[in-house]
Write a protein that holds these residues in place. Sequence first.
Motif, short mmCIF file in Angstrom:
data_model
loop_
_atom_site.label_atom_id
_atom_site.label_comp_id
_atom_site.label_asym_id
_atom_site.label_seq_id
_atom_site.Cartn_x
_atom_site.Cartn_y
_atom_site.Cartn_z
N GLU A 44 9.12 9.29 0.13
CA GLU A 44 9.74 8.83 -1.12
C GLU A 44 9.47 7.35 -1.32
N ALA A 45 9.57 6.58 -0.26
CA ALA A 45 9.29 5.14 -0.35
C ALA A 45 7.82 4.90 -0.67
N VAL A 46 6.94 5.72 -0.09
CA VAL A 46 5.50 5.60 -0.37
C VAL A 46 5.26 5.77 -1.87
N THR A 47 5.87 6.79 -2.45
CA THR A 47 5.69 7.03 -3.89
C THR A 47 6.25 5.88 -4.72
N ARG A 48 7.43 5.41 -4.33
CA ARG A 48 8.07 4.31 -5.08
C ARG A 48 7.23 3.04 -5.03
N ILE A 49 6.78 2.68 -3.82
CA ILE A 49 6.02 1.44 -3.67
C ILE A 49 4.67 1.55 -4.37
N ALA A 50 4.06 2.74 -4.30
CA ALA A 50 2.77 2.94 -4.99
C ALA A 50 2.93 2.72 -6.49
N LYS A 56 2.40 -3.66 -11.04
CA LYS A 56 1.93 -5.04 -10.85
C LYS A 56 0.44 -5.16 -11.18
N GLU A 57 -0.32 -4.10 -10.90
CA GLU A 57 -1.74 -4.14 -11.24
C GLU A 57 -1.92 -4.19 -12.75
N CYS A 58 -1.02 -3.55 -13.49
CA CYS A 58 -1.07 -3.64 -14.95
C CYS A 58 -0.86 -5.08 -15.42
N ALA A 95 -6.84 -6.38 -6.80
CA ALA A 95 -5.65 -5.62 -7.22
C ALA A 95 -6.00 -4.17 -7.51
N ASP A 96 -7.19 -3.93 -8.07
CA ASP A 96 -7.62 -2.56 -8.33
C ASP A 96 -7.65 -1.75 -7.04
N CYS A 97 -8.17 -2.37 -5.97
CA CYS A 97 -8.24 -1.67 -4.68
C CYS A 97 -6.85 -1.42 -4.11
N ALA A 98 -5.95 -2.39 -4.28
CA ALA A 98 -4.57 -2.20 -3.81
C ALA A 98 -3.94 -1.00 -4.52
N GLU A 99 -4.17 -0.92 -5.83
CA GLU A 99 -3.64 0.22 -6.58
C GLU A 99 -4.27 1.52 -6.09
N ASP A 100 -5.57 1.50 -5.83
CA ASP A 100 -6.26 2.71 -5.36
C ASP A 100 -5.68 3.20 -4.04
N VAL A 101 -5.32 2.26 -3.16
CA VAL A 101 -4.69 2.65 -1.89
C VAL A 101 -3.40 3.41 -2.17
N GLY A 102 -2.59 2.88 -3.08
CA GLY A 102 -1.34 3.55 -3.42
C GLY A 102 -1.56 4.92 -4.03
N ILE A 204 -8.77 -0.17 1.63
CA ILE A 204 -8.10 -1.33 2.22
C ILE A 204 -9.14 -2.39 2.57
N GLY A 205 -10.25 -1.95 3.17
CA GLY A 205 -11.31 -2.88 3.51
C GLY A 205 -11.94 -3.53 2.30
N ASP A 206 -12.02 -2.78 1.19
CA ASP A 206 -12.61 -3.34 -0.04
C ASP A 206 -11.77 -4.49 -0.59
N MET A 207 -10.48 -4.49 -0.33
CA MET A 207 -9.66 -5.64 -0.74
C MET A 207 -10.21 -6.92 -0.12
N ALA A 208 -10.55 -6.85 1.17
CA ALA A 208 -11.10 -8.01 1.86
C ALA A 208 -12.49 -8.35 1.34
#
Length: 224
Positions: A44-50, A56-58, A95-102, A204-208
């Motif tokens: 549930e937390a995973v879904t909420r944080i995603a 935030k990416e928006c 930020a796009d990659c962070a969103e993709d992880v979620g 995750i690696g693509d963020m770096a």
Amino acid sequence: MRIPLTRLIARNPFPSVTVLMDRVVDCCEDVPLLLEALIEADHEAVTRIAKEISAKECLCDESKTLVRDALPTGLFMPVDRRDLLQLIAQIDAIADCAEDVGVLLTLRKFNVPEPMVSGLRELVIEVMGTVRIAADVVANVDVLLASGFSGSVAAETIELIEGLGRQEHEADKRQDQAAKLLFQQEELISPVAIFMWNKVLNKIGDMANHAENVGDRVRLFLAK
């Protein structure tokens, strides 16, 4: 017809780029929380944080659009317009990659194999290090503009960029180690789970990777 000089000389675009970078960092700061929720099997937390990461990416997209729309078409800009657009694109891509992880982590219920836990945490720490250094680099650019991209701030920025490259290399190593730990579990988890986990690790690696690209774009400003 005479054109006023103030219309030919573009105003400094970098404060807006700094706002974009700050929003990107804020977006990415939720990724460690996301992974901790996953490790704790709190789906549930995973879904909420995603969802929070996506929101935030928006905001990052809004900032990106404002910066692009505000770019002048006059004759004089402090840096090449194309280089600035590429810098903006690389910042936004983090930020796009962070969103993709979620998004990936909400497509199915992931379970973190115990041998992967420490490796996953170490990977996220190194990746977030690259994002924060990239933010420091972008924060310096406004001062660089005032100094004509020279002097002590230029030397400090080059040092930051070189440190960013080293940090990204460490992130790459952690990603490779996490992938090895993943494939060591191939007899215990399904091929689909391995495939999905590999996509998560890559994002995750693509963020770096994009954070390092931010430094490389700023280095171009210093080289001209």
